[in-house]
Every structure is written in C-alpha cells, then in structure tokens.
Scaffold this active site. Structure first.
Site, PDB file in Angstrom:
ATOM      1  CB  SER A 125      -4.032   2.996  -4.381  1.00 14.18           C
ATOM      2  OG  SER A 125      -3.760   2.227  -5.341  1.00 14.18           O
ATOM      3  CG  ASP A 140       0.936   2.602  -7.229  1.00 15.40           C
ATOM      4  OD1 ASP A 140      -0.005   2.409  -7.481  1.00 15.40           O
ATOM      5  OD2 ASP A 140       1.515   2.578  -5.892  1.00 15.40           O
ATOM      6  N   PRO A 195      -4.011 -13.985   4.643  1.00  6.63           N
ATOM      7  CG  PRO A 195      -2.860 -13.291   6.806  1.00  6.63           C
ATOM      8  CD  PRO A 195      -2.890 -14.324   5.536  1.00  6.63           C
ATOM      9  N   GLY A 225      -3.726  -7.810   3.513  1.00  8.50           N
ATOM     10  CA  GLY A 225      -3.284  -6.778   4.108  1.00  8.50           C
ATOM     11  C   GLY A 225      -4.100  -5.450   4.346  1.00  8.50           C
TER      12      GLY A 225
HETATM   13  C1  16G Z   1      -1.352  -2.810  -1.328  1.00  9.50           C
HETATM   14  C2  16G Z   1       0.233  -2.996  -1.747  1.00  9.50           C
HETATM   15  C3  16G Z   1       0.298  -3.912  -3.074  1.00  9.50           C
HETATM   16  C4  16G Z   1      -0.480  -5.459  -2.752  1.00  9.50           C
HETATM   17  C5  16G Z   1      -1.683  -5.119  -2.046  1.00  9.50           C
HETATM   18  C6  16G Z   1      -2.188  -6.242  -1.619  1.00  9.50           C
HETATM   19  C7  16G Z   1       1.845  -1.242  -1.593  1.00  9.50           C
HETATM   20  C8  16G Z   1       2.415   0.120  -2.252  1.00  9.50           C
HETATM   21  N1  16G Z   1       0.961  -1.708  -2.250  1.00  9.50           N
HETATM   22  O1  16G Z   1      -1.875  -2.255  -2.230  1.00  9.50           O
HETATM   23  O2  16G Z   1       1.731  -4.196  -3.303  1.00  9.50           O
HETATM   24  O3  16G Z   1      -0.550  -6.107  -3.847  1.00  9.50           O
HETATM   25  O4  16G Z   1      -1.788  -4.412  -1.191  1.00  9.50           O
HETATM   26  O5  16G Z   1      -3.574  -6.202  -1.098  1.00  9.50           O
HETATM   27  O6  16G Z   1       2.558  -2.060  -1.092  1.00  9.50           O
HETATM   28  P1  16G Z   1      -4.174  -7.520  -0.254  1.00  9.50           P
HETATM   29  O7  16G Z   1      -3.275  -7.842   1.113  1.00  9.50           O
HETATM   30  O8  16G Z   1      -5.266  -6.802   0.236  1.00  9.50           O
HETATM   31  O9  16G Z   1      -4.040  -8.740  -0.935  1.00  9.50           O
HETATM   32 MG    MG Z   2      -1.864   2.397  -6.480  1.00  9.93          MG
END
Ligand code: 16G
Ligand code: MG
Length: 552
Positions: free
Chosen positions: A69, A288, A507, A509
């Site tokens: 991504s 996306d 936290p 993800g």
């Molecule tokens: C991923 C997720 C996105 C979310 C981001 C948060 C999918 C396809 N993508 O890119 O939706 O906003 O993680 O990241 O689910 P973070 O947990 O590091 O804040």
């Molecule tokens: Mg993306």
C-alpha cells in the site's frame, strides 16, 4: 493418503525453495503481513498454501494481493481476499499468523491441523486463486512464491499481473457471482465503471462551477499505471491530468506524494503543479485510498479527506433516494478519527444516522452492511458504499414496474447507474474518484463549494514509541482506553481543560507504536492537548526514547 503425498510435496518445496529465513514472528495485522520485501518469500509461499485451503473450505474462489500500500518501496506485503471480495475473516487471520510462523519442519503438521479442524475434505479440488500485485520491484518474485504455494497445494493460480487492490477484490467477487457482478477482467472493470459514469454524466460535461478537469497524483504506483487506460476510455467526459507516474523501480513510490502523504502531512504533494483553486486528488500505492485537496488564492492548502468524501456521498444518496420515493434506510460508518465537525454535520444537518467502529476496513465494511445503503469511510480516504442485495432488487423492480412518476423514474435510474460506478467490495480510489466527480458535476460545484458544507475542527495525530504497544487496550470503538488503568482518567482530565475537545489513544495495528488523536477549538489548544496526552501515554504505558515535548 493422497493428502500426505500432497503435504510432503508442500514441505519439500518449503525446505528447498522457500525456507523460513526469519526467526522473529510476524503477525497478520489490520491489512495482512507487511514488512521488508527481502523477508517475505516464505510468507508468500505459505499464504499461497493457505489460500488454497481457504478456497476449498469456502468452496469458492479467493484472492491473494501482493502490496504494501502506502509503505515505502523496499517494503512489501500480502493479504488474502475472501469470496465476496471482503477482507479475510478474522478467525483465519490467526491461522495465517500461525502458518507464517511455524518452523519448516512443523509446516506439514500445522496445515494438517487446519484441514482437520475445518473438515476440509475436497483436498483434490483445483481451487482457483486469483493473484495480483502492485508495481514494487519485489512484487514479481514474491508473486512467484505465492503461485508456487498454490501449485504445491494443488490449486489453480489465476495471475492477473499488476492490478490495484480494489480491482483484485472486484475480480474475486465477479468470479463468485458467476459474473453477475461484472466481467472478471480489467477491461470488464473499466467498462462497468465508465459506462455507468458516462450515463449519469450525460452529454454536458460541465455544469455550473464544475469543470471536468482533475489533477491526479498517482503516487508513482499502480494507481498511475491504471489511470492511463481510464483516461482514454473516459474520452472528453472527464479530463484526468496525470502526475507522479514514474516508472517501476524509480524508488519514488509514495515518496512525498500519494494519499497517505497528503493526509498525514496535510500538505501538497511533490510533482503536481501548484495552480490556485484547481481540484486535485491523490491515491495511495495500491489505489484503495483517495483524498482531494486544493491551494487557495493565497497558496493555503485545503484538504478534503475521507470524511468530506463520505459526507458528500451520503448527502447525494439521501437526496436521490428521497426523489425515488422508495423507502430504504441509509447510514454512514466512521471511525474515531472522523473529524467531530463531520459527524455533527451528518447527524444534525443531513440527519443520516452515524455508527462508529474500530479502525480497519473490515470493521467498517461489516457495519455498513447493516444498512440498506451503507456508506463507510476512514478519514484517511479508504471507503465505499455497500447496497443490500434486496435493496438493489427493490430499485430494479421499481424501475421496471410502470407506477413511478417521471421524476421518480429518473431518480431510480440514476441511482441504479450510480451503483455501477461504485466498487462495493472495498474502498477503490478510481471508483471513488468517478463518484465524487459525478456528484460535483451534478451539483455544479467547484472544490470550494464542496468544502463549504462544514468547517473541520483543528486536529493533531501523534505517535508515541513504547516498549510494548499491547499494554494499551481500548473499548467503545477505540474511544475509551481500558488499560493501563488510570490512563483514561488522565485523558479525561486533560480534555476537560479545552473547548470542544476530544482525544483518544490506540495501539497501531501496523507499527509498534501508540497513536494519539486530539481535536479542539483552536490549533494551539489542539497541539497542546495532543502533546499532553502523548506525554501521559509515554509516562504510563512504557514510553521509550525521548519523551514528547509539551508546548508551554
Ligand atoms: C490499514 C488498514 C486501514 C487502517 C490502517 C490503520 C485495511 C485494508 N487497511 O492500513 O484501514 O486505517 O491500517 O493503521 O484494513 P494503524 O493501525 O497503524 O493506525
Ligand atoms: Mg492502500
């Protein structure tokens, strides 16, 4: 017996060609596995294996997408796509993590456990697995590893080559609906979207203050590569001026450009000409996510992010729905990151119900499916609209029956066409752009009129590096911090000092950090609040490195 032979081949391949090279565990996170590409070959091979088991278990086609991504070019990643083009079901995320991390010598047993646990009997089915990849230089060899995994497990890889993530989700859905959703080819994808777009737009390409030209930042990735085809097919209906479309391997993927850069730095990307009041948009590295923005007469940057796109779409759908006279419910799904001003505008002005869920596409998507028409967007620009199958049937039947007034009929036809502009399987930057352009055209709005709907509260995102991000747990769609004990109390105390303020911590993800979000009436108060909350996290949740500085 046949099974054992199969699994012995799988193991031999693993040992000889894709040995596990990394000792530390890797986790199937919010959007699959993501790390340095050089550490991923065995993970890819194993995901090929798992995809075949998933397909056999679901008795349907599943997908594998190779992308990282918006991450920089040296990274890569992989995610599995479920039969309806959705993200992999959560219970299987755990299996993916287990399969990725077992030692080579335990791989056979781990696979056998899944076969037994899920009662997968049709081990000779040549399950079809749709494979796609983004433009990263590491993607071809990683794609080969996935394909080898699929073949070793006796599945049938269908290689779509370089495609956007949402295109891959669309192909999976087409295949599993026996093409009712569309043709499972790139050409079929463009045809579906563009035909619907042209029908709604009609012969007059401009309207009021709307001009049919948009400046498009392709993040030097697959989103740039694909829009070239789109441009031609659009003809004069929409002129897409393309920027940041460097060739593969230039090292410039997502570098100082793309949707994630624009949103998180709240600034104009490199490579796009600075033209006052011109409507610009950026997509991310796998197309996306989408955000819009412009520079005003004084060169000041204005961002129209996922919240703005969501409100624009929800207001438009509500308006057409009213005109159709058909009683369907419409709702909007956001996360805690949605700007408070957008939530107020949607509930108070548009009077559309809003639900708040945890971060991550799967949470938003599932919640949106509870409405007849569910719009969902993350502030970062990922989102789409999902229509309940019965709602679509009702619209189609109403259109065919002869008891609608001419206005109702026109509105119903328009709504049916709008559905075809949308990629319902997952957020899709190309489809979302066509939808935004459709709405602005229909309203006769330029980008400033779109922005005028409401004024964002100033907001600030911060990161805190901690030893273990898992000490932070949350509830209520991430808006309340449950552990460490007492932290939420402290946050409440800080928030209470400021006007119209809100703050939460969660936290990440995708990285080993804690994210802090704050909103308040002024920029100064927001920055102060964010820093104070970050400092509390640092003190109470095991911060490392230099503590966050709090402005005095
Ligand atoms: C991923 C997720 C996105 C979310 C981001 C948060 C999918 C396809 N993508 O890119 O939706 O906003 O993680 O990241 O689910 P973070 O947990 O590091 O804040
Ligand atoms: Mg993306």
């Amino acid at each position: 017996m046949a099974n054992n032979n199969r699994l012995r081949t799988v193991y031999a391949f693993a040992r000889e060609m894709y040995p596990k090279t990394v000792k530390t565990d890797i986790q199937y996170g919010t959007a699959g596995f993501r790390t340095r590409a050089t550490d991923l070959a065995y993970v890819m091979y194993r995901m090929g294996l798992l995809a075949v088991l998933r397909a056999r278990y679901k008795k349907a086609v599943v997908g594998v997408m190779i992308t990282a991504s918006h991450n920089p070019e040296p990274d890569n990643g992989v995610k599995l796509v479920d039969p309806h083009g959705e993200m992999l079901e959560q219970s299987w995320e755990k299996l993916a993590t287990r399969i990725a991390n077992v030692a080579d010598s335990k791989l056979q047993d781990a696979l056998n456990d899944i076969i037994k646990e899920y009662n997968i009997e049709n081990m000779n089915d040549r399950a079809e697995i749709v494979v796609g990849k983004d433009t990263r230089p590491s993607s071809p060899s990683l794609s080969k590893a996935v394909t080898d995994g699929i073949l070793a497990m006796g599945g049938k890889p269908i290689d779509y080559g370089i495609v956007t993530t949402p295109q891959l989700h669309y192909f999976v859905m087409c295949k599993n609906t026996n093409r009712a959703y569309g043709q499972p080819t790139e050409e079929g994808y463009y045809r579906k979207l563009i035909n619907a777009f042209k029908k709604v737009r009609g012969d007059s390409f401009t309207n009021g203050n709307y001009t049919n030209r948009v400046m498009y930042d392709g993040a030097n990735g697959v989103g740039a590569k694909k829009v070239k085809y789109l441009k031609e097919a659009l003809g004069g209906s929409l002129i897409v001026d393309m920027y940041n479309d460097e060739i593969i391997g230039s090292g410039k993927l997502n570098y100082l450009c793309g949707a994630d850069f624009v949103k998180s730095h709240q600034s104009f990307p490199t490579g796009v000409p600075k033209e006052a009041n011109a409507r610009c948009c950026s997509v991310d590295g796998d197309a996306d996510r989408l955000v819009y923005y412009y520079l005003d007469d004084n060169g000041k940057f204005h961002l129209l992010d996922g919240d703005r796109i969501a409100t624009l779409i929800a207001a438009y759908l509500k308006e057409i729905l009213l005109k159709t006279g058909i009683d369907l419910n419409l709702g909007l799904v956001q996360t805690a990151y949605a700007n408070g001003a957008s939530t107020e505008y949607i509930t108070k002005e548009l009077k559309v119900p809003v639900a708040c869920v945890s971060t991550g596409v799967k949470h938003l998507h599932h919640k949106a499916q509870e409405f007849d028409i569910g719009v969902y967007f993350e502030a970062n620009g990922h989102g789409t609209v999902v229509f309940r199958p019965e709602a679509k049937t009702r619209l189609r039947e109403a259109f065919q029956a002869n008891n609608l007034s001419p206005d109702q009929k026109e509105a119903t036809e328009r709504l049916l066409n709008v559905i075809d502009i949308i990629n319902e399987t997952v957020g899709d930057a190309i489809s979302d752009m066509l939808l935004v352009e459709t709405i602005l055209h229909s309203k006769g709005w330029d980008v400033r009129e779109w922005e005028a709907a409401y004024t964002d509260y100033p907001n600030r995102l911060m990161k805190v590096v901690v030893t273990d991000r898992n000490v932070i747990t949350t509830a209520d769609a991430e808006r309340t911090c449950v552990t460490p004990e007492g932290l939420q109390n402290e946050i409440d105390g800080l928030v209470a000092k400021y006007r119209s303020a809100r703050a939460f911590v969660r936290p990440s993800g995708t990285e080993n950090i804690v994210r802090v979000y704050a909103e308040a009436a002024t920029r100064e108060e927001t920055d102060k609040l964010a820093a104070e909350v970050a400092r509390k996290v640092y003190d109470m949740a095991g911060g490392c490195g230099a503590p966050p500085e709090v402005p005095q």
